[in-house]
Design a protein around this motif. Structure first.
Motif, PDB file in Angstrom:
ATOM      1  N   SER A   1      40.782  42.191  45.075  1.00 59.88           N
ATOM      2  CA  SER A   1      42.266  42.409  44.310  1.00 59.88           C
ATOM      3  C   SER A   1      41.738  42.351  42.796  1.00 59.88           C
ATOM      4  O   SER A   1      40.676  41.779  42.606  1.00 59.88           O
ATOM      5  CB  SER A   1      42.813  40.898  43.789  1.00 59.88           C
ATOM      6  OG  SER A   1      43.944  40.687  43.408  1.00 59.88           O
ATOM      7  N   THR A   2      42.550  42.672  42.189  1.00 64.41           N
ATOM      8  CA  THR A   2      42.173  42.807  40.154  1.00 64.41           C
ATOM      9  C   THR A   2      43.152  41.777  39.725  1.00 64.41           C
ATOM     10  O   THR A   2      43.028  41.990  38.557  1.00 64.41           O
ATOM     11  CB  THR A   2      42.919  44.762  40.457  1.00 64.41           C
ATOM     12  OG1 THR A   2      44.143  44.820  40.332  1.00 64.41           O
ATOM     13  CG2 THR A   2      42.081  45.932  40.703  1.00 64.41           C
ATOM     14  N   SER A   3      43.876  41.078  40.429  1.00 62.67           N
ATOM     15  CA  SER A   3      44.930  39.765  39.752  1.00 62.67           C
ATOM     16  C   SER A   3      43.856  39.135  39.296  1.00 62.67           C
ATOM     17  O   SER A   3      42.886  38.255  40.370  1.00 62.67           O
ATOM     18  CB  SER A   3      45.416  39.472  40.498  1.00 62.67           C
ATOM     19  OG  SER A   3      46.780  38.761  39.742  1.00 62.67           O
ATOM     20  N   ASN A   4      43.814  38.139  38.391  1.00 59.92           N
ATOM     21  CA  ASN A   4      42.806  37.290  37.903  1.00 59.92           C
ATOM     22  C   ASN A   4      43.676  35.928  38.290  1.00 59.92           C
ATOM     23  O   ASN A   4      42.910  35.370  38.466  1.00 59.92           O
ATOM     24  CB  ASN A   4      42.753  36.811  36.333  1.00 59.92           C
ATOM     25  CG  ASN A   4      41.959  38.169  35.908  1.00 59.92           C
ATOM     26  OD1 ASN A   4      40.947  38.380  36.821  1.00 59.92           O
ATOM     27  ND2 ASN A   4      42.319  38.786  34.724  1.00 59.92           N
ATOM     28  N   GLN A   5      44.932  35.816  38.539  1.00 55.92           N
ATOM     29  CA  GLN A   5      45.959  35.223  39.022  1.00 55.92           C
ATOM     30  C   GLN A   5      45.784  34.544  41.077  1.00 55.92           C
ATOM     31  O   GLN A   5      47.079  34.146  41.304  1.00 55.92           O
ATOM     32  CB  GLN A   5      47.149  34.335  38.419  1.00 55.92           C
ATOM     33  CG  GLN A   5      46.573  34.881  37.110  1.00 55.92           C
ATOM     34  CD  GLN A   5      47.821  34.435  36.310  1.00 55.92           C
ATOM     35  OE1 GLN A   5      49.054  34.888  36.640  1.00 55.92           O
ATOM     36  NE2 GLN A   5      48.048  34.477  34.880  1.00 55.92           N
ATOM     37  N   GLY A   6      45.894  35.690  42.066  1.00 54.97           N
ATOM     38  CA  GLY A   6      45.597  35.816  43.098  1.00 54.97           C
ATOM     39  C   GLY A   6      46.986  36.017  43.290  1.00 54.97           C
ATOM     40  O   GLY A   6      47.501  35.930  44.718  1.00 54.97           O
ATOM     41  N   GLY A   7      47.448  37.344  42.279  1.00 49.26           N
ATOM     42  CA  GLY A   7      48.759  37.663  42.827  1.00 49.26           C
ATOM     43  C   GLY A   7      48.606  39.471  43.714  1.00 49.26           C
ATOM     44  O   GLY A   7      47.899  39.592  44.315  1.00 49.26           O
TER      45      GLY A   7
END
Length: 77
Positions: free
Chosen positions: A22-28
């Motif tokens: 993922s490129t999301s830092n918040q797990g989304g």
């Protein structure tokens, strides 16, 4: 693989997902998954604007378009 085999059906066993990255830092989203069917599942923001969808071709029932950044595909190897 034909369209029927990609569609989920209640009489088929559920597809299993394996997290790729993922490129999301918040797990989304955006996120990529590999399936036990040999396919890739993309989690992203659904494209809903009518003008954008008018540019898409051959949208079948049950299909959706999602937008993800190009950098996400680095997880495909």
């Amino acid at each position: 693989m034909d369209e029927k085999s990609l569609a989920s059906s209640s009489d088929e066993p559920p597809m299993r997902l394996r997290f790729l990255g993922s490129t999301s830092n918040q797990g989304g989203c955006p996120t990529l998954y590999e399936t036990d069917r040999g396919t890739i599942v993309v989690q992203g923001l659904r494209v809903t604007h009518p003008t954008s969808l008018a540019d898409a071709r051959d949208i079948l029932d049950g299909e959706a378009f999602v937008e993800v950044p190009r950098e996400l595909f680095k997880f495909l190897g």
